[in-house]
Design an enzyme around this catalytic site. Structure first.
Site, PDB file in Angstrom:
ATOM      1  N   GLU A  98     -11.315   8.607  12.827  1.00 36.12           N
ATOM      2  CA  GLU A  98     -11.694   7.268  12.693  1.00 36.12           C
ATOM      3  C   GLU A  98     -10.511   6.309  12.316  1.00 36.12           C
ATOM      4  OE1 GLU A  98     -14.832   7.255   9.664  1.00 36.12           O
ATOM      5  OE2 GLU A  98     -15.868   9.071  10.549  1.00 36.12           O
ATOM      6  N   CYS A 127      14.866 -22.350 -20.913  1.00 35.61           N
ATOM      7  CA  CYS A 127      15.239 -23.169 -22.026  1.00 35.61           C
ATOM      8  C   CYS A 127      16.655 -23.319 -22.190  1.00 35.61           C
ATOM      9  CB  CYS A 127      14.690 -22.302 -23.264  1.00 35.61           C
ATOM     10  SG  CYS A 127      15.360 -20.580 -23.445  1.00 35.61           S
ATOM     11  N   ARG A 147     -17.799  -2.273  -3.120  1.00 31.55           N
ATOM     12  CA  ARG A 147     -17.579  -0.990  -3.668  1.00 31.55           C
ATOM     13  C   ARG A 147     -17.229  -1.277  -5.255  1.00 31.55           C
ATOM     14  NH1 ARG A 147     -12.533   2.978  -2.415  1.00 31.55           N
ATOM     15  NH2 ARG A 147     -11.351   1.122  -3.396  1.00 31.55           N
ATOM     16  N   LYS A 173      -8.873   3.548  10.026  1.00 27.61           N
ATOM     17  CA  LYS A 173      -9.192   2.930   8.619  1.00 27.61           C
ATOM     18  C   LYS A 173      -9.000   1.399   8.687  1.00 27.61           C
ATOM     19  CE  LYS A 173      -7.502   3.758   3.905  1.00 27.61           C
ATOM     20  NZ  LYS A 173      -7.488   2.566   3.486  1.00 27.61           N
ATOM     21  N   ASP A 220       0.982  -1.151   0.089  1.00 30.08           N
ATOM     22  CA  ASP A 220      -0.011  -0.031   0.196  1.00 30.08           C
ATOM     23  C   ASP A 220       1.034   1.213  -0.093  1.00 30.08           C
ATOM     24  OD1 ASP A 220      -2.023  -1.628   0.027  1.00 30.08           O
ATOM     25  OD2 ASP A 220      -2.645  -1.117   1.988  1.00 30.08           O
ATOM     26  N   TYR A 221       2.004   1.158   0.649  1.00 29.12           N
ATOM     27  CA  TYR A 221       2.938   2.448   0.914  1.00 29.12           C
ATOM     28  C   TYR A 221       3.541   2.785  -0.386  1.00 29.12           C
ATOM     29  CZ  TYR A 221       6.809   5.412   2.400  1.00 29.12           C
ATOM     30  OH  TYR A 221       7.416   6.362   2.487  1.00 29.12           O
ATOM     31  N   TYR A 267       2.369   1.770  -3.689  1.00 30.10           N
ATOM     32  CA  TYR A 267       1.302   2.183  -4.365  1.00 30.10           C
ATOM     33  C   TYR A 267       0.999   3.571  -4.052  1.00 30.10           C
ATOM     34  CZ  TYR A 267      -3.489   2.712  -6.527  1.00 30.10           C
ATOM     35  OH  TYR A 267      -4.575   3.291  -6.925  1.00 30.10           O
ATOM     36  N   CYS A 310      19.156 -18.832 -19.883  1.00 27.79           N
ATOM     37  CA  CYS A 310      17.763 -18.873 -19.232  1.00 27.79           C
ATOM     38  C   CYS A 310      17.393 -19.906 -18.412  1.00 27.79           C
ATOM     39  CB  CYS A 310      17.061 -18.784 -20.431  1.00 27.79           C
ATOM     40  SG  CYS A 310      15.004 -18.846 -19.932  1.00 27.79           S
TER      41      CYS A 310
END
Length: 701
Positions: free
Chosen positions: A130, A422, A153, A132, A50-51, A53, A419
């Protein structure tokens, strides 16, 4: 402009004098935020915290404000994140469920307070503070005192009907004394104790990463009996039409809800000023771990509803409220090993395997390591004790190794040369730090490409998971994404195909078992989803092709301009570069892609199986009346409430009139669209500037 994470890690340096570099940064932020929204709301499996973002969103808003010429109405900064499942009936919210802007420190809170004072021209107001709750937002409606509907929502405009499941919440009354229409909004969640109980169930096939995911999965379960057993909780904090209760203040609304026996938080406080808010935040920050449920921040609202219209809204946020977000928690654990993987573009990724640790409510044992240069520059070694912070509900990120805790067992992790899928030689592209697999026949790359084609931003084939795609590809049932459209003829093969699973035993060993990849019902559902995707608009298919530099936003712009895949395929670089959100690199990439015979064959096959190649404009049938021609290419501002949501009206105005919709009235505004309960400040400013006022709902005509 530097961006610093946790005051430790400098992410990048942005040359603010270079407009092209700024635009590229804005476009990258938008692309990333759109992906993060999908992961968080759609997959319920985010790849960033969240931070992180919030930091991306904050940076995007700052850049769009500083450089309005690069602003866009379709930016994720203007949208409410969310996702609507196909499993439940869709319900349109009468009043959109908006998200909140964020504050990260005292400076942000003081700015918020100062903006309120400027908007209302006074310091005579108070706040409600309030907790959260980290859960799932819900809207519940009562009629004649009876609970009649509950809707998630969703994307803010449209949610999912979960009425039967919401009725299983014991603390939520099915009947109240108030006998008029009422909508209340709040959060559904699981207490820490109930979450632990669910995850300890031996019959659970896969543990939930955290309480929020468990609450979301429980509320959206198709079986209400399972939901009832999960013991969900709910707390409510908002009444959209509170003025109909003859109540003028948020704190009084909460008291009224309490009298109706509707559950509210007992940690809500009324604060006379911003200093009181800051003191309350400090108290909650210190005691957050003592809560019976997870909280990820603190919501601050102006108490008096009479100020709300005056303070105003953006298309995404109300300006009279803000969410203070807690800083990310950093913890230490041991790095045991590093897995190397390859993505759809051939880019090599690094995943750290850690000693399992509890971090912000989740048990985590993996972390991302960006690229090999990051490992080398931060001197990260195997068997190191490392600092990690939350970069997702499952995957955190490693900040640094703690060298003073080394005990001699540490080993340098060598840079990969081949890789992991492959075994092809890896290549580092010019001016890039990442290693790439360039083998077009690499199995893992091809599987990832098909998964991207099926993803929400592209063809949106619901139910087609990466594990199913992998089995289909490895069993040679499909060779590429277009082969998905031939699966309807292969039912017997698909149902006969077995998939291996492993169950972990109590002693740490694993038991292998098999089951069919598809059953009759799951086969039918997948085929229906695949068939449905054929009718997508052009931009979805174009996105799914995975052409370098062409994401969904650019695909939309290209589709609006060229109208069909065929027209785009014949376009020159110069014609492509005239389209917004494109550039030299993208035009070169597109021309090269469409010139490749292999890709031309893929398009021919796609057309043959019935995939739509044309752009679909939902407002194509709208005929603009003569008296509305004057709205073409103008700038609008919307205020008040209407029979449609603001986003619907905004989309209509932008699409039909090729117009721009702005959030605030200025000299550049041509029209102010006014609905019920419109703000006095916008009306006054429009009248002062002699801007034309529109009161007719022209979108209904």
């Amino acid at each position: 402009m530097f961006v610093i994470l946790h005051n430790k890690l400098i992410i990048y340096y942005l040359d603010m004098s270079n407009n092209k570099e700024i635009l590229n940064r804005i476009q990258n932020l938008r692309k990333n935020l759109n992906q993060y929204n999908y992961e968080y709301y759609g997959l319920e499996n985010p790849s960033v915290s969240d931070y992180e973002y919030d930091m991306c969103l904050k940076e995007l808003i700052q850049l769009e404000t500083q450089y309005p010429e690069f602003d866009s109405p379709n930016s994720p900064s203007k949208k409410v994140g969310g996702y609507i499942s196909e499993k439940f009936n869709k319900v349109k919210h009468e009043i959109p469920m908006m998200s909140l802007s964020n504050a990260f420190d005292e400076e942000d809170l003081l700015k918020f307070d100062n903006d309120i004072k400027k908007a209302i021209g006074s310091s005579d107001f108070s706040y409600v503070v309030e907790p959260k709750i980290d859960g799932l937002s819900i809207s519940v409606k009562y009629k004649d005192g009876n609970l009649i509907q509950a809707v998630t929502r969703g994307d803010g405009e449209i949610g999912e009907d979960v009425t039967q499941n919401i009725k299983t919440i014991k603390s939520l009354p099915l009947n109240i004394e108030y006998d008029k229409d009422l909508e209340i909004r709040g959060e559904v969640f699981l207490t820490k104790k109930d979450f632990e109980k669910i995850n300890s169930d031996p019959n659970l096939t896969k543990k939930f990463a955290n309480a929020r995911n468990a609450a979301s999965g429980s509320l959206r379960n198709l079986d209400s009996n399972i939901t009832a057993k999960r013991n969900l909780s709910a707390l409510f904090y908002y009444v959209p039409k509170a003025t109909e209760l003859k109540i003028a203040k948020q704190y009084d609304v909460l008291s009224w809800l309490d009298k109706q026996l509707i559950p509210i938080s007992r940690e809500i406080r009324h604060c006379n000023n911003i200093q009181g808010v800051i003191e309350r935040i400090s108290e909650l920050t210190d005691t957050r771990d003592q809560f019976k449920y997870d909280i990820d921040g603190i919501v601050i609202k102006v108490n008096d509803f009479n100020h709300y219209e005056e303070i105003g809204y953006t298309s995404k946020f109300p300006k009279w409220a803000i969410a203070y977000k807690f800083p990310a928690v950093v913890k230490q654990t041991k790095l045991n090993s590093i897995d190397v993987t390859v993505g759809r573009t051939g880019r090599i990724n690094y995943i750290a395997n850690l000693d399992e640790i509890l971090l912000e409510g989740s048990q985590v044992k993996k972390a991302t390591l960006h690229n090999y240069d990051y490992i080398k520059d931060h001197e990260i070694m195997l068997n190191d004790i490392v600092e990690i912070y939350k970069a997702g509900e499952i995957i955190p990120k490693i900040i640094r190794s703690i060298k003073e805790k080394r005990d001699g067992s540490q080993v340098v992790f060598p840079e990969p040369t081949n890789c992991p899928s492959c075994d092809s030689k890896l290549v580092k592209k010019e001016q890039e730090v990442d290693l790439y697999c360039l083998n077009e026949n690499c199995v893992e790359k091809q599987i990832q490409q098909i998964e991207y084609f099926s993803s929400r931003d592209a063809m949106n084939i619901e139910g087609l998971s990466i594990s199913i795609i992998s089995q289909l590809f490895r069993n040679k049932i499909i060779n590429d994404a277009i082969d998905l459209y031939e699966l309807a003829h292969k039912k017997e093969i698909l149902i006969a195909t077995k998939q291996k699973f492993y169950r972990k035993n109590d002693d740490g060993t694993k038991t292998e078992f098999e089951r069919s990849l598809f059953k009759d019902k799951s086969f039918t559902n997948i085929i229906e989803a695949i068939e449905k995707s054929k009718s997508n608009s052009m931009e979805k298919f174009l996105t799914g092709l995975g052409i370098k530099y062409v994401g969904l936003r650019a695909a939309k712009a290209l589709s609006k301009r060229f109208k069909s895949i065929e027209e785009l395929a014949m376009a020159t670089r110069e014609e492509i570069e005239q389209v917004p959100d494109t550039g030299e690199k993208m035009s070169e990439s597109l021309v090269n892609w469409f010139s490749d015979p292999k890709n031309q064959d893929l398009l021919w096959r796609a057309k043959k199986v019935g995939i739509n190649f044309n752009y679909i404009n939902e407002f194509n049938d709208v005929v603009v009346k003569n008296e509305h021609q004057k709205y073409m290419n103008k700038t609008f501002v919307i205020t008040g409430s209407f029979n449609k949501s603001r986003n619907e009206i905004k989309n209509y105005i932008e699409s039909v009139f090729n117009a721009k919709v702005s959030d605030s009235v200025s000299k550049k505004t041509d029209y102010l669209v006014v609905g019920e309960n419109a703000g006095d400040s916008k009306l006054k400013k429009a009248n002062d500037l002699k801007i034309e006022i529109i009161t007719e709902p022209f979108w209904d005509n």
